[in-house]
Scaffold this motif. Structure first.
Motif, PDB file in Angstrom:
ATOM      1  N   GLN A  87     146.577  66.185  28.024  1.00  0.00           N
ATOM      2  CA  GLN A  87     145.245  66.663  27.646  1.00  0.00           C
ATOM      3  C   GLN A  87     144.980  68.050  28.228  1.00  0.00           C
ATOM      4  OE1 GLN A  87     141.906  64.585  29.425  1.00  0.00           O
ATOM      5  NE2 GLN A  87     140.613  64.924  27.612  1.00  0.00           N
ATOM      6  N   GLN A  88     145.408  68.268  29.457  1.00  0.00           N
ATOM      7  CA  GLN A  88     145.203  69.577  30.090  1.00  0.00           C
ATOM      8  C   GLN A  88     146.000  70.673  29.386  1.00  0.00           C
ATOM      9  OE1 GLN A  88     146.254  68.425  34.127  1.00  0.00           O
ATOM     10  NE2 GLN A  88     144.134  68.643  34.795  1.00  0.00           N
ATOM     11  N   VAL A  89     147.251  70.374  29.047  1.00  0.00           N
ATOM     12  CA  VAL A  89     148.082  71.351  28.347  1.00  0.00           C
ATOM     13  C   VAL A  89     147.493  71.667  26.987  1.00  0.00           C
ATOM     14  CG1 VAL A  89     150.339  71.780  27.292  1.00  0.00           C
ATOM     15  CG2 VAL A  89     150.204  70.719  29.546  1.00  0.00           C
ATOM     16  N   GLU A  90     147.088  70.640  26.263  1.00  0.00           N
ATOM     17  CA  GLU A  90     146.520  70.851  24.934  1.00  0.00           C
ATOM     18  C   GLU A  90     145.258  71.694  24.989  1.00  0.00           C
ATOM     19  OE1 GLU A  90     146.019  66.898  23.419  1.00  0.00           O
ATOM     20  OE2 GLU A  90     148.106  66.752  22.709  1.00  0.00           O
ATOM     21  N   ALA A  91     144.414  71.448  25.990  1.00  0.00           N
ATOM     22  CA  ALA A  91     143.184  72.223  26.125  1.00  0.00           C
ATOM     23  C   ALA A  91     143.494  73.682  26.457  1.00  0.00           C
ATOM     24  CB  ALA A  91     142.301  71.618  27.215  1.00  0.00           C
ATOM     25  N   LEU A  92     144.426  73.880  27.370  1.00  0.00           N
ATOM     26  CA  LEU A  92     144.800  75.238  27.759  1.00  0.00           C
ATOM     27  C   LEU A  92     145.306  76.036  26.567  1.00  0.00           C
ATOM     28  CD1 LEU A  92     145.389  77.399  29.924  1.00  0.00           C
ATOM     29  CD2 LEU A  92     147.605  76.283  30.289  1.00  0.00           C
ATOM     30  N   LEU A  93     146.184  75.430  25.789  1.00  0.00           N
ATOM     31  CA  LEU A  93     146.749  76.129  24.635  1.00  0.00           C
ATOM     32  C   LEU A  93     145.715  76.316  23.529  1.00  0.00           C
ATOM     33  CD1 LEU A  93     150.327  74.568  24.382  1.00  0.00           C
ATOM     34  CD2 LEU A  93     149.624  76.728  25.434  1.00  0.00           C
TER      35      LEU A  93
ATOM     36  N   VAL B 109     142.647  76.880  23.819  1.00  0.00           N
ATOM     37  CA  VAL B 109     141.766  77.984  24.190  1.00  0.00           C
ATOM     38  C   VAL B 109     142.517  79.306  24.287  1.00  0.00           C
ATOM     39  CG1 VAL B 109     140.287  78.893  26.025  1.00  0.00           C
ATOM     40  CG2 VAL B 109     140.163  76.470  25.413  1.00  0.00           C
ATOM     41  N   GLN B 110     143.693  79.267  24.896  1.00  0.00           N
ATOM     42  CA  GLN B 110     144.377  80.508  25.230  1.00  0.00           C
ATOM     43  C   GLN B 110     145.337  81.009  24.163  1.00  0.00           C
ATOM     44  OE1 GLN B 110     143.399  82.126  27.814  1.00  0.00           O
ATOM     45  NE2 GLN B 110     144.811  83.851  27.566  1.00  0.00           N
ATOM     46  N   ASP B 111     146.038  80.081  23.511  1.00  0.00           N
ATOM     47  CA  ASP B 111     147.092  80.502  22.571  1.00  0.00           C
ATOM     48  C   ASP B 111     147.418  79.327  21.651  1.00  0.00           C
ATOM     49  OD1 ASP B 111     149.254  81.631  21.300  1.00  0.00           O
ATOM     50  OD2 ASP B 111     150.277  82.267  23.122  1.00  0.00           O
ATOM     51  N   PRO B 112     146.556  79.067  20.663  1.00  0.00           N
ATOM     52  CA  PRO B 112     146.673  77.868  19.833  1.00  0.00           C
ATOM     53  C   PRO B 112     148.021  77.693  19.138  1.00  0.00           C
ATOM     54  CG  PRO B 112     144.583  78.970  19.455  1.00  0.00           C
ATOM     55  CD  PRO B 112     145.410  79.903  20.274  1.00  0.00           C
ATOM     56  N   ASN B 113     148.696  78.780  18.835  1.00  0.00           N
ATOM     57  CA  ASN B 113     149.958  78.701  18.091  1.00  0.00           C
ATOM     58  C   ASN B 113     151.168  78.959  18.990  1.00  0.00           C
ATOM     59  OD1 ASN B 113     151.134  78.182  15.543  1.00  0.00           O
ATOM     60  ND2 ASN B 113     151.446  80.351  15.186  1.00  0.00           N
ATOM     61  N   PHE B 114     151.000  78.754  20.280  1.00  0.00           N
ATOM     62  CA  PHE B 114     152.006  79.121  21.281  1.00  0.00           C
ATOM     63  C   PHE B 114     153.403  78.600  20.966  1.00  0.00           C
ATOM     64  CE2 PHE B 114     154.230  77.866  25.249  1.00  0.00           C
ATOM     65  CZ  PHE B 114     154.515  79.133  25.742  1.00  0.00           C
TER      66      PHE B 114
ATOM     67  N   PRO C  55     143.090  81.965  14.243  1.00  0.00           N
ATOM     68  CA  PRO C  55     141.711  82.082  14.716  1.00  0.00           C
ATOM     69  C   PRO C  55     141.591  81.691  16.185  1.00  0.00           C
ATOM     70  CG  PRO C  55     141.760  81.056  12.556  1.00  0.00           C
ATOM     71  CD  PRO C  55     143.183  81.141  13.023  1.00  0.00           C
ATOM     72  N   GLY C  56     140.914  82.532  16.964  1.00  0.00           N
ATOM     73  CA  GLY C  56     140.693  82.243  18.374  1.00  0.00           C
ATOM     74  C   GLY C  56     141.755  82.781  19.306  1.00  0.00           C
ATOM     75  N   THR C  57     142.847  83.296  18.754  1.00  0.00           N
ATOM     76  CA  THR C  57     143.939  83.762  19.603  1.00  0.00           C
ATOM     77  C   THR C  57     143.589  85.041  20.349  1.00  0.00           C
ATOM     78  OG1 THR C  57     145.648  82.776  18.221  1.00  0.00           O
ATOM     79  CG2 THR C  57     146.318  84.599  19.596  1.00  0.00           C
TER      80      THR C  57
ATOM     81  N   LEU D  71     137.172  72.064  21.640  1.00  0.00           N
ATOM     82  CA  LEU D  71     138.105  70.963  21.867  1.00  0.00           C
ATOM     83  C   LEU D  71     137.701  69.711  21.098  1.00  0.00           C
ATOM     84  CD1 LEU D  71     138.748  71.308  25.725  1.00  0.00           C
ATOM     85  CD2 LEU D  71     140.167  72.146  23.839  1.00  0.00           C
ATOM     86  N   ALA D  72     136.410  69.529  20.918  1.00  0.00           N
ATOM     87  CA  ALA D  72     135.900  68.357  20.205  1.00  0.00           C
ATOM     88  C   ALA D  72     135.901  68.556  18.697  1.00  0.00           C
ATOM     89  CB  ALA D  72     134.496  68.020  20.683  1.00  0.00           C
ATOM     90  N   GLY D  73     136.247  69.756  18.238  1.00  0.00           N
ATOM     91  CA  GLY D  73     136.233  70.037  16.804  1.00  0.00           C
ATOM     92  C   GLY D  73     134.861  70.329  16.263  1.00  0.00           C
ATOM     93  N   GLU D  74     133.886  70.533  17.162  1.00  0.00           N
ATOM     94  CA  GLU D  74     132.516  70.815  16.738  1.00  0.00           C
ATOM     95  C   GLU D  74     132.323  72.291  16.390  1.00  0.00           C
ATOM     96  OE1 GLU D  74     130.013  69.461  19.871  1.00  0.00           O
ATOM     97  OE2 GLU D  74     130.754  67.397  19.773  1.00  0.00           O
ATOM     98  N   TYR D  75     133.252  73.110  16.836  1.00  0.00           N
ATOM     99  CA  TYR D  75     133.217  74.534  16.486  1.00  0.00           C
ATOM    100  C   TYR D  75     134.638  75.014  16.242  1.00  0.00           C
ATOM    101  CZ  TYR D  75     132.571  79.569  16.606  1.00  0.00           C
ATOM    102  OH  TYR D  75     132.562  80.894  16.272  1.00  0.00           O
ATOM    103  N   ILE D  76     134.826  75.740  15.156  1.00  0.00           N
ATOM    104  CA  ILE D  76     136.133  76.297  14.812  1.00  0.00           C
ATOM    105  C   ILE D  76     136.033  77.810  14.847  1.00  0.00           C
ATOM    106  CG2 ILE D  76     137.909  76.491  13.046  1.00  0.00           C
ATOM    107  CD1 ILE D  76     137.032  73.760  12.002  1.00  0.00           C
ATOM    108  N   PRO D  77     136.850  78.488  15.655  1.00  0.00           N
ATOM    109  CA  PRO D  77     136.803  79.951  15.698  1.00  0.00           C
ATOM    110  C   PRO D  77     136.881  80.539  14.301  1.00  0.00           C
ATOM    111  CG  PRO D  77     138.225  79.122  17.421  1.00  0.00           C
ATOM    112  CD  PRO D  77     137.875  77.936  16.569  1.00  0.00           C
ATOM    113  N   GLN D  78     136.109  81.584  14.069  1.00  0.00           N
ATOM    114  CA  GLN D  78     135.994  82.154  12.732  1.00  0.00           C
ATOM    115  C   GLN D  78     137.203  82.988  12.334  1.00  0.00           C
ATOM    116  OE1 GLN D  78     133.184  81.216  10.811  1.00  0.00           O
ATOM    117  NE2 GLN D  78     133.218  79.820  12.564  1.00  0.00           N
ATOM    118  N   ASP D  79     137.742  83.716  13.298  1.00  0.00           N
ATOM    119  CA  ASP D  79     138.901  84.560  13.016  1.00  0.00           C
ATOM    120  C   ASP D  79     139.604  84.889  14.324  1.00  0.00           C
ATOM    121  OD1 ASP D  79     137.414  86.653  14.242  1.00  0.00           O
ATOM    122  OD2 ASP D  79     136.520  87.188  12.313  1.00  0.00           O
ATOM    123  N   ASN D  80     140.577  85.781  14.256  1.00  0.00           N
ATOM    124  CA  ASN D  80     141.353  86.133  15.433  1.00  0.00           C
ATOM    125  C   ASN D  80     140.506  86.726  16.552  1.00  0.00           C
ATOM    126  OD1 ASN D  80     142.888  88.653  16.800  1.00  0.00           O
ATOM    127  ND2 ASN D  80     144.308  86.946  16.576  1.00  0.00           N
TER     128      ASN D  80
END
Length: 215
Positions: A54-60, A62-67, A78-80, A198-207
Motif C-alpha cells: 500500500q505504501q509503495v502504491e501510494a508513493l508511485l 503521487v510521485q510517478d504513476p507510470n514508473f 496525468p499527475g506526473t 488514492l481513493a479515486g475521488e479525484y483524477i489529475p487533469q493532465d501532466n
C-alpha cells in the motif's frame, strides 16, 4: 547566403547531436559505478521490502504513476509533472549544480538511455526512498524516509501511521512549501488531496496537475 545559413544550421545541429551522444556514452560508462557506490553507502537505511504494498502504491501514484512502465521520462501521464523518479535521481547523481533549461535535456537523455536503461526499477526505487530530500534540520539536509520519519515524527519509519507516512510523501514535490514541521496546515491540506487521489475521488487533469490544485 541561404546556402551558408543552411550549412551553418546543419553544422550546429551535427555538433549538438555529437555532444549529446557523448553525454549518453559517458553516462552509460559511469552509471554502474554511480549506482554501486550509492547502494554501498550508509545512506541506504531502508529496503524496498520495508514498505508495504500500500505504501509503495501510494508513493508511485503521487510521485510517478507510470514508473514501472516508462523508460526514464514521462511527459504524458496525468499527475506526473515534469520530473520522474528516474530523472530526479539523475539530477542528484549526475549534476553538481543543476539548472532548468539546457540541462533538462541532458537529464532526460541520461535518464532514458543510461540510468533507467541500466538500472533495475526496484533498485531505482530503493535509491529514491533513501535519498529523497525531506526538508532541513538547520544546515543539515534530511534525506530518505527513515531520516524523515525520525525528524518530523520522532519515530522510526516502521512505526509511522498511514497519515504520518502520507505527510512525508506530501513533502516530496515541494519540501519547503509542505514541510510537515514548519508548514503543518499546508502539509495537512496536501495530504487531504492525496487521499482523494488514492481513493479515486479525484483524477489529475493532465501532466501539469501534480499538486492537485484543481480540486
Amino acid at each position: 547566403m541561404i546556402k551558408r545559413i543552411f550549412f551553418t544550421l546543419g553544422l550546429l545541429t551535427t555538433v549538438v547531436i555529437i555532444y549529446y551522444i557523448t553525454v549518453i556514452i559517458q553516462a552509460r560508462t559511469n552509471t554502474p559505478d554511480i549506482v554501486r557506490q550509492a547502494l554501498a553507502s550508509d545512506r541506504m537505511k531502508l529496503e524496498l521490502s520495508d514498505f508495504s504494498k500500500q505504501q509503495v502504491e501510494a508513493l508511485l501514484k503521487v510521485q510517478d504513476p507510470n514508473f514501472y512502465h516508462h523508460q526514464g521520462f514521462d511527459i504524458s501521464t496525468p499527475g506526473t509533472g515534469v520530473t520522474t523518479i528516474s530523472q530526479g535521481m539523475v539530477k542528484m547523481y549526475y549534476f553538481e549544480n543543476f539548472k532548468p533549461g539546457f540541462q533538462k535535456t541532458k537529464q532526460s537523455l541520461i535518464a532514458r538511455f543510461a540510468f533507467d536503461a541500466l538500472t533495475p526499477k526496484d533498485t531505482i526505487l530503493k535509491l529514491f526512498i533513501n535519498e529523497i530530500y525531506l526538508g532541513q534540520n538547520g544546515a543539515q539536509a534530511i534525506k530518505g524516509f527513515e531520516n524523515g520519519a525520525n525528524f518530523h515524527h520522532g519515530k522510526p519509519f516502521n512505526e509511522l501511521s498511514w497519515d504520518e507516512y502520507l505527510s512525508l510523501v506530501a513533502m516530496i514535490r515541494a519540501p519547503t512549501t509542505y514541510d510537515y514541521t514548519k508548514q503543518r496546515e499546508a502539509n495537512a491540506d496536501r495530504v487531504s488531496k492525496i487521499k482523494k487521489v488514492l481513493a479515486g475521488e479525484y483524477i489529475p487533469q493532465d501532466n501539469s496537475d501534480w499538486l492537485y490544485d484543481r480540486q
